[in-house]
Design an enzyme around this catalytic site. Sequence first.
Site, PDB file in Angstrom:
ATOM      1  CG  ASP A 262      -1.913   1.196   1.125  1.00 41.57           C
ATOM      2  OD1 ASP A 262      -2.897   1.058   0.371  1.00 41.57           O
ATOM      3  OD2 ASP A 262      -1.693   2.230   1.779  1.00 41.57           O
TER       4      ASP A 262
ATOM      5  CG  ASP B 251      -5.151   1.704   4.481  1.00 46.95           C
ATOM      6  OD1 ASP B 251      -5.773   1.555   5.546  1.00 46.95           O
ATOM      7  OD2 ASP B 251      -5.298   2.693   3.734  1.00 46.95           O
TER       8      ASP B 251
ATOM      9  CD  GLU C 294      -2.066   6.262   2.374  1.00 46.00           C
ATOM     10  OE1 GLU C 294      -2.597   7.303   1.913  1.00 46.00           O
ATOM     11  OE2 GLU C 294      -2.695   5.199   2.532  1.00 46.00           O
TER      12      GLU C 294
ATOM     13  CG  HIS D 211      -7.078   7.073   4.324  1.00 48.92           C
ATOM     14  ND1 HIS D 211      -7.333   6.435   3.126  1.00 48.92           N
ATOM     15  CD2 HIS D 211      -8.287   7.453   4.807  1.00 48.92           C
ATOM     16  CE1 HIS D 211      -8.630   6.447   2.898  1.00 48.92           C
ATOM     17  NE2 HIS D 211      -9.228   7.053   3.907  1.00 48.92           N
TER      18      HIS D 211
END
Length: 226
Positions: A23, A186, A25, A181
């Site tokens: 994941d 996540d 960001e 987030h």
Amino acid sequence: MPDICDSNKLNHRFRGYYPVVIDVETAGFNANTDALLEIAVTLLKMNDDGILVLDKTVHFHIEPFEGANLEPEALAFNGIDPTNPLRGAVSEKEAFLEIFKTVKKGQKASDCHRSIIVAHNAAFDLSFVNKAIERNDLKRSPFHPFASFDTATLAGLSIGHTVLAKACKMAGIDFDNKEAHSALYDTERTAELFCHIVNRWKALGGWPLATPEQSAIENTDEKIES
């Protein structure tokens, strides 16, 4: 085709691919221009019963690359302050070299020949991973450059929902929206969701595949019953 014993080994489950849950960001949606700010990678393993489980996770805060765009809306959404020195951020190159090392070690231990990214809406994560690799001129990436497992698609098929939080809850996986987030949080929820889907498919009889002989017997039985 793997026999019943081999089917409990990770290297026989996904055509020799080693699934790696990722994941990211970011500071926007454009992998070419927007900064990669955080990445987490969760490795998976199969236990002796052929059940897919989480193994280990590595996590990095990333320094924006030189000239990177930082969209205010994206930063407000994920709550990341790229200028905060307490992030302990490292360069993209440093993070990915460590990720490569960790993934290759797990891939080798599982006797797999290549790694494949698992992510929720995988095209997004894969685009940022590939662009960071290209931007830093990194060689010998363990990851397949375009193939992936998308848990949004898999969850839509197997659970009936594509949103990560809702799919997790429907699968009986705890999900705290206040923690969402964060790449670390996540990634591990995505990994749990992927494992749930794979293991449920096995429990329902979808894996291992029936041999041609077994299929022939089943077809014969169905004809007799009809």
